[in-house]
Structures are given as structure tokens and as C-alpha cells.
Design an enzyme around this catalytic site. Structure first.
Site, PDB file in Angstrom:
ATOM      1  N   SER A  61      39.182  46.977  56.145  1.00 27.60           N
ATOM      2  CA  SER A  61      38.564  45.974  57.396  1.00 27.60           C
ATOM      3  C   SER A  61      37.972  46.664  58.757  1.00 27.60           C
ATOM      4  CB  SER A  61      39.829  45.106  58.111  1.00 27.60           C
ATOM      5  OG  SER A  61      40.043  44.513  57.593  1.00 27.60           O
TER       6      SER A  61
HETATM    7  N1  SAM Z   1      44.911  45.822  56.409  1.00 24.11           N
HETATM    8  C1  SAM Z   1      44.453  46.410  55.099  1.00 24.11           C
HETATM    9  C2  SAM Z   1      43.410  48.288  55.597  1.00 24.11           C
HETATM   10  O1  SAM Z   1      43.838  48.687  56.229  1.00 24.11           O
HETATM   11  O2  SAM Z   1      43.077  48.476  54.449  1.00 24.11           O
HETATM   12  C3  SAM Z   1      42.577  45.724  54.434  1.00 24.11           C
HETATM   13  C4  SAM Z   1      43.072  44.273  53.222  1.00 24.11           C
HETATM   14  S1  SAM Z   1      41.989  43.912  52.711  1.00 24.11           S
HETATM   15  C5  SAM Z   1      41.051  43.312  53.924  1.00 24.11           C
HETATM   16  C6  SAM Z   1      42.962  42.113  52.306  1.00 24.11           C
HETATM   17  C7  SAM Z   1      43.840  42.579  50.959  1.00 24.11           C
HETATM   18  O3  SAM Z   1      44.804  40.987  50.797  1.00 24.11           O
HETATM   19  C8  SAM Z   1      43.332  43.194  49.621  1.00 24.11           C
HETATM   20  O4  SAM Z   1      43.580  44.092  49.478  1.00 24.11           O
HETATM   21  C9  SAM Z   1      43.533  41.470  48.975  1.00 24.11           C
HETATM   22  O5  SAM Z   1      44.282  42.202  47.528  1.00 24.11           O
HETATM   23  C10 SAM Z   1      45.071  41.240  49.374  1.00 24.11           C
HETATM   24  N2  SAM Z   1      45.427  40.275  48.959  1.00 24.11           N
HETATM   25  C11 SAM Z   1      44.948  38.771  49.385  1.00 24.11           C
HETATM   26  N3  SAM Z   1      45.355  37.947  48.687  1.00 24.11           N
HETATM   27  C12 SAM Z   1      46.905  38.983  48.844  1.00 24.11           C
HETATM   28  C13 SAM Z   1      48.127  37.824  48.492  1.00 24.11           C
HETATM   29  N4  SAM Z   1      48.580  36.249  48.625  1.00 24.11           N
HETATM   30  N5  SAM Z   1      49.540  38.828  48.408  1.00 24.11           N
HETATM   31  C14 SAM Z   1      49.081  39.775  49.162  1.00 24.11           C
HETATM   32  N6  SAM Z   1      48.072  40.586  49.406  1.00 24.11           N
HETATM   33  C15 SAM Z   1      47.205  39.764  48.831  1.00 24.11           C
END
Ligand code: SAM
Length: 217
Positions: A61
């Protein structure tokens, strides 16, 4: 310009200038090296004011949105934090700097294993990892834990998952983007005397939260 200087500029121009002043928070953003969490060919862009691709169709993000979410969490050094969406592990590192223990869940195995390797190499020992559906919270994770002081969700939910509400402890705070797949609001939920108080902190755009209590894959 050196990476350290770029990081200081990022904190000054993108975070402080937009009204985030917590000293502990800013110190963590200066300490954690964002460029280590992005693919090598994007490292020169690591301190820009934007999200970046990290593989698997996912993103790290924008620094400011991470700072805003961490500020809304009102973190204390004694907090146990549940993080849904480990992604690159960058926000996990910031949480590990600011709280007692982090319990992080990611549904994409390759992302979680890469983040775990990097965070371990960087010396973070207060992080627990789970590959799975974070809409179910820390279900099946080790060590067992069923209540958290803080919950942060880094992917966009259609509605607030009931399982996460159940795992939010007394006086706990959850920060979660909720809305459509294309635009969301940043929602804060506080549990106080078994009441849930919700506030809206404006528009944002996240990748979808995919799972049993999220969007379908
Ligand atoms: N905060 C992270 C960073 O610093 O890199 C970025 C997160 S990214 C915007 C969102 C993440 O949520 C993705 O890696 C995606 O695979 C994960 N995601 C989506 N649905 C999910 C779920 N039900 N459980 C766990 N992770 C999930």
C-alpha cells in the site's frame, strides 16, 4: 540520493505534512526499509507516494495510507495485533516495531513465505504467521489466540466479517476498508463496554479481501 535520505523525505513530505505526528510512528517509518519489501526492479520507486506491485496481483500500500491506518489503531507497546493481508510484510514490520506481538494472516502462500523469510532475516521475533483465509481471523493459528487488542485489515471487505468482530477484545480497535470492489471507506470499529462504535475516515482503494466472509475468488 541514499535510501535513508529518501525515507526521511517520504516521512516529512508524505506523512508528517498530511498531519501524522506520532513520534513512535514516524520513527518506525524511518527505521523500516521499505525498499527491501518491493521487487528489486521497483526499489528505486520504494519511497514514492504510491502503492507498488509485489507479485500475485497484489500491492504494497501507499506509505501514507499505512501511516493513517496505524495511527487510527492507537497502538500501544503492550498490544497484540491481528493483521489480515501480510502482502510484502512491510506493514507487519512496522506493527512489530510498535506493538508487543503481531499475528499476521495471508491467503497467498508465496507472499507469506517470502515475507516470513525477510522478516526473520531482519530479526523480527514477535511475529506469528498463518497461511489461510483471514476473514476467519486467527482460526487454526499457532500460538492459539482468540482475542486481540487491535485488528488491521489491508484488503477491502464487502462487509465487516463477523469472525473478526468476535476476535476484537474489550476496548479493542479494528481498522478495515469496506465498500465495493472498486472504492471503499476506511472504517474504525471500537469495542467499549460490549458496544461497537463505528466511525468513517474517508475514501480509499484496496485490493479485495477474498474469503468466506469476504469476496469470492
Ligand atoms: N500491508 C501489505 C504490505 O505492507 O505489503 C499489503 C497488503 S495488500 C494491499 C492486501 C493483501 O491481502 C494481499 O496480499 C492479499 O493476498 C491479501 N488478502 C486478500 N484476502 C485475504 C484473506 N481473506 N486472508 C488473508 N489475506 C488476504
Amino acid at each position: 540520493m541514499k535510501m535513508m535520505d529518501r525515507r526521511r523525505l517520504m516521512v516529512e513530505n508524505q506523512i508528517k505534512r498530511r498531519g501524522i505526528y506520532s513520534e513512535e510512528l514516524l520513527a518506525a517509518f524511518i527505521k523500516v526499509e521499505r525498499h527491501l519489501f518491493v521487487p528489486e526492479d521497483l526499489q528505486h520507486l520504494a519511497y514514492e507516494d504510491s502503492p507498488l506491485k509485489i507479485g500475485g496481483g497484489q500491492t504494497i500500500s501507499q506509505p501514507y495510507i499505512v501511516a493513517l491506518m496505524l495511527e487510527l489503531l492507537e497502538l500501544k507497546k503492550s498490544d497484540r495485533v491481528l493483521e489480515i493481508g501480510t502482502g510484502s510484510g512491510y506493514q507487519t514490520a512496522l506493527l512489530a516495531e510498535l506493538a508487543e506481538a503481531v499475528f499476521t494472516v495471508e491467503r497467498i502462500e508465496t507472499l507469506l513465505l517470502r515475507a516470513k523469510k525477510l522478516l526473520t532475516e531482519l530479526g523480527y521475533r514477535n511475529v506469528n504467521y498463518l497461511i489461510g483465509d483471514g476473514t476467519q481471523g486467527w482460526k487454526g493459528g499457532e500460538p492459539q489466540c482468540d482475542k486481540f487488542d487491535k485488528i488491521i485489515v489491508s484488503a477491502a471487505a464487502p462487509e465487516i466479517p463477523e469472525s473478526l468482530i468476535q476476535q476484537l477484545g474489550e476496548n479493542g480497535i479494528m481498522v478495515i476498508p469496506a465498500g465495493s470492489q472498486f472504492s471503499q471507506d476506511l472504517i474504525v470499529i471500537k469495542r467499549s463496554n460490549d458496544e461497537l462504535i463505528t466511525s468513517n475516515h474517508g475514501g480509499c482503494t484496496f485490493v479485495p479481501l477474498i474469503g468466506k466472509e469476504g469476496w469470492r475468488a
